[in-house]
Design an enzyme around this catalytic site. Structure first.
Site, mmCIF file in Angstrom:
data_model
loop_
_atom_site.group_PDB
_atom_site.id
_atom_site.type_symbol
_atom_site.label_atom_id
_atom_site.label_comp_id
_atom_site.label_asym_id
_atom_site.label_seq_id
_atom_site.Cartn_x
_atom_site.Cartn_y
_atom_site.Cartn_z
ATOM 1 N N CYS A 288 0.831 -1.206 0.000
ATOM 2 C CA CYS A 288 0.000 0.000 0.000
ATOM 3 C C CYS A 288 0.865 1.255 0.000
ATOM 4 C CB CYS A 288 -0.958 -0.004 1.180
ATOM 5 S SG CYS A 288 -0.159 -0.141 2.799
ATOM 6 N N HIS A 828 -1.365 1.721 7.462
ATOM 7 C CA HIS A 828 -1.881 1.538 6.105
ATOM 8 C C HIS A 828 -1.799 2.863 5.358
ATOM 9 C CE1 HIS A 828 -4.166 -0.057 2.796
ATOM 10 N NE2 HIS A 828 -5.120 0.851 2.949
#
Length: 871
Positions: A288, A828
């Protein structure tokens, strides 16, 4: 292409055709009607090859098609196919007639068909055959194709030589869009259909193209049922406005029209809208961080234009600092995939493989920093696309009192002489660096390029720490102390704060330690170590020591007491560690007797009054009960390698205090310290004191065992906030260099901790701002969760520029954000991207959805991407 109703009279149609100044036209006609007209033709006038193409609706339009003029007015998309590929069924040669099928016929055939259809009689006039086959004409007029992906991006000019034939034009189009040749078809719609290719080896007829002709290019994305289409919605005043959005349920390919027009037409059914570039990236496993940076770069306007063009011409294969063009090619292919019509999700496996090859730190599937990837990628793209083939040698010269503008231009010319690429053109700026020697006051001015600005977060610069202060002579009890230190400071900052808080006299010094399980596990003596090495749950003890001219070694006392433990119904005496270690110097210690006397002196402040001791013999202290539940630091009597331990336990209840030499953890016993035995004073002495029960009762061990944590866990602090301008001001603030980053002063001929000042001098077109939320050390990583308030539409930096060098504007608009949620290592990354109009989109790996502008400013913002506004 023109269309009329089959019910119109042939004469009126003829008049309409004549009004086009003699230009030849090609007509769409409904296939059902054409079949009926064929039935009325004389058999000798009908040739199967007279129906060259069919046109099937490529959009989701499903309504009836009665009048041709209504069809064209509705902006419906059609796919054109050869009759032999699309109309024939099996060996019978019968055409499959559908209400949505059309034939493409010449104007002569159209006029004759109208007459046959209306008069229902044979005609003597011959039919002119219309076919794409024939002799190849191998030359074309010079032509310029204009390619555009979105209205908000600039069009891309592609030069085609006069000697290029249509096959070469076809190959050029395939190369531009990185598509296989079988996925592409080209035909001429300039007035007569003469060019139609389904492969790059097809021949063409009548290649004498006009200079203003328009070539229509259709891209068919195979294996996908949906395409992305755009339409131009008409305004009331007749102008057009492009509408963005995602449309599902459309079959077939997307048609692009390339020609002299600067705008790009996307034909679709009225009400359908879509956009390119809203393509997600698959998460290949903790990638990510990579996806976030890639989406921000893939929506940087000038980079999109560049990599959708013929960027491969600028690849530098010979640059020793580059990667043979492989990173640039991998990024270019990935960007084209993200902007390809009909793309939904892209798996960046090829790009990641190239990345891991040239940057092994990003290999595997661990989480990394998106800004670190961004820095590597921008630098790698620059070197792969560097237009300078042979870098000249340039020498950096100091200003030496010359005007700053002259020196800055000289530095920039030297930089561009060695570094010239699209990345430099778009992303690089210049700042002024001023160094002042604190001794001779020598001033050095340099001008360095920058790719991005890394701004500190000043609102979170301080940290509160709780410690315990111990005396080294037994004169006072432990004292709890709280100090404020720079969050990203060094141990020397903590030492200075403690000296002030303790009002430390000149004859004393401080020793800072970390205590765990009743023993010292670390001495915090290195002044340049970062304070981030100290965690909130650590327990720090500070010892006040007398300064010693001879720098005598330390003596560290650790404590144990004997406890009875019952295991399987049997009593097992065990030595258990307790209390804070006591520390002093060996300056006045000669033998074992001196070691014991010094130990008792350090304990003197913990001795309880006589009346309290008498009462406590009948009522055991709470600390004794608490100690029985703590099993850390225990040693079984039977397991110890001391020969005197069993004698001690057998002589209970009348044992004596015994001292042993031990290691720095108190885990092993080397020898008992005898009173008359001399002490080795050449190194630090670790002593383990084993207490008899009766003698220990006269001391308040509760005070000896209580240690606070550096910062209490579970306390939630209010979220801090700061403006982006405050971060920029902190970045530009004058500060001294660190001891590990000293500057060589040409005046003193020595390395000095000079005073450094930065100023912005030249701003790039694309300004990348990195918010320094993360701090790294050898043992841990920290993240700052402060909310940074940044402008969206008007970041005005004119007041922060030291020199107005003729640049028209210093105002910027935000167009992308790289976000980080959660803690270091387990967080994230996502990206917010401004994509057409006032729309913002959230790119969360493969998921892409629209987000309101009010929600994009969060404490997760990590890297900000701004583009310069044009006045």
């Amino acid at each position: 292409m023109n269309g009329t109703s089959p019910d119109e009279s042939p004469d009126s149609t003829t008049q309409r055709i004549d009004s086009f100044n003699g230009e030849q036209r090609v007509y769409f006609v409904p296939l059902r009607w054409w079949k009926d007209a064929q039935d009325s033709m004389p058999s000798e006038s009908v040739e199967k090859r007279e129906i060259l193409y069919t046109a099937s609706c490529g959009s989701s339009y499903g309504g009836p098609m009665k009048l041709i003029n209504n069809i064209f007015n509705s902006d419906i998309l059609f796919d054109l196919r050869r009759e032999g590929d699309a109309l024939q069924n099996g060996e019978t040669g019968e055409a499959s007639v559908s209400g949505r099928d059309f034939a493409l016929v010449s104007s002569d055939m159209w006029l004759q068909a109208l007459k046959w259809y209306h008069d229902d009689k044979n005609t003597e006039k011959g039919v002119k055959s219309f076919s794409a086959g024939g002799v190849d004409r191998g030359d074309v007029y010079p032509v310029q194709l204009r390619l555009s992906v979105l209205q908000e991006t600039n069009s891309l000019a592609v030069k085609i030589c006069k000697k290029d034939n249509s096959v070469e034009c076809f190959r050029r189009a395939c190369k531009i869009f990185s598509l296989d040749s079988e996925q592409l078809r080209i035909w001429d719609i300039s007035g007569q259909t003469t060019l139609f290719f389904e492969s790059d080896v097809s021949n063409s007829k009548d290649c004498q193209q006009q200079a203003d002709q328009e070539i229509l290019l259709e891209l068919q994305i195979y294996g996908l049922s949906d395409s992305i289409k755009l339409k131009e919605s008409k305004k009331e005043d007749g102008s057009t406005q492009q509408t963005n959005g995602i449309t599902n349920g459309m079959n077939g390919g997307t048609v692009f029209r390339f020609g002299r027009s600067n705008s790009l037409s996307f034909l679709g059914k009225a009400g359908e809208a879509g956009t390119l570039g809203l393509t997600g990236l698959q998460n290949l496993g903790n990638t990510c961080f990579m996806n976030s940076s890639l989406q921000c770069l893939a929506h940087t306007p000038k980079l999109v234009d560049f990599f959708l063009g013929e960027y491969s011409k600028e690849i530098n294969l010979d640059n020793p600092l580059g990667m043979k063009g492989e990173i640039a090619l991998a990024f270019g292919d990935l960007l084209r995939s993200l902007w390809a019509p009909g793309a939904s999700t892209v798996a960046p496996r090829t790009f990641k493989a190239k990345l891991a090859r040239f940057a092994p730190q990003f290999s595997g599937f661990n989480q990394h920093d998106s800004q670190e990837l961004l820095a590597f990628l921008l630098d790698g793209l620059h070197e792969d696309l560097n237009r300078v083939k042979n870098k000249p040698y340039v020498e950096a010269k100091d200003g030496d009192g010359r005007p700053d503008a002259e020196v800055a231009d000289e530095y920039w010319r030297n930089h561009v002489a060695r570094n010239d690429s699209i990345i430099v053109d778009v992303c690089q700026g210049q700042y002024k660096s001023t160094l002042v020697c604190p001794i001779c006051k020598k001033v050095s001015v340099m001008f360095d390029p920058f790719m991005y600005l890394s701004l500190p977060l000043p609102c979170t610069s301080m940290r509160t720490m709780d410690l315990t202060v111990m005396s080294a002579d037994g004169s006072s009890l432990p004292i709890p102390l709280t100090v404020n230190v720079p969050k990203f400071g060094k141990f020397e900052d903590l030492h200075k704060a403690l000296v002030t808080a303790c009002s430390l006299p000149e004859e004393e010094t401080l020793l800072v330690t970390e205590v765990y399980n009743n023993r010292i596990i670390r001495f915090l003596e290195e002044p340049t170590d970062s304070l981030t090495l100290i965690r909130d749950g650590d327990k720090l003890v500070v010892y006040r020591l007398k300064k010693d001219a001879n720098n005598s070694p330390l003596i560290v006392y650790m404590h144990q007491k004997l406890e009875e433990q019952f295991i399987s119904g049997k009593s097992s005496p065990t030595w258990k560690a307790f209390g804070i270690p006591l520390v002093s110097r060996l300056c006045d210690v000669e033998n074992g007797s001196d070691v014991e006397n010094l130990y008792l002196k350090l304990l003197s402040s913990f001795k309880m009054p006589t009346e309290f001791f008498t009462e406590n013999l009948e009522n055991p202290t709470e600390e004794e009960a608490t100690d029985k539940t703590d099993t850390d630091g225990t040693t079984s009597v039977e397991d110890t390698n001391s020969t005197d331990v069993k004698e001690t336990t057998e002589s209970l209840p009348d044992p004596v205090l015994r001292l042993y030499l031990t290691d720095d953890r108190g885990n092993s016993i080397e020898a008992e310290m005898l009173k008359e035995k001399p002490v080795n004073k050449s190194k630090r002495l670790n002593v383990l004191a084993r207490w008899p029960v009766k003698e220990l009762d006269v001391y308040d061990t509760c005070l000896l065992s209580s240690l606070p944590e550096v910062s209490k866990s579970g306390t939630k602090r209010p979220q801090e906030s700061v403006s982006l301008f405050k971060c920029l001001e902190a970045f530009l603030t004058e500060e001294p260099l660190g001891p590990d980053d000293m500057w060589y002063c040409p005046g003193c001929k020595e390395h000095r901790q000079a005073i450094k000042k930065l100023d912005l001098w030249r701003l790039p077109e694309i300004l990348v701002i990195h918010l320094k939320r993360f701090s790294y050390s050898r043992f841990m990583k920290n993240k700052l969760e402060a909310y940074v308030d940044f402008p969206l539409d008007n970041l005005d930096l004119s007041s922060y520029i030291s020199y107005k060098n003729g640049q028209t504007t210093y105002r910027y608009m935000l167009y992308a954000i790289s976000n980080h949620y959660g803690s270091m290592g387990g967080g994230h990354y996502t990206a917010y991207v401004h994509h057409g109009g006032d729309r913002w989109y959230d790119f969360d790996d493969s998921h892409v959805h629209q987000i309101s502008q009010e929600k994009i400013k969060t404490s997760a913002a990590y890297v900000l991407f701004y583009k310069r506004l044009v006045d």
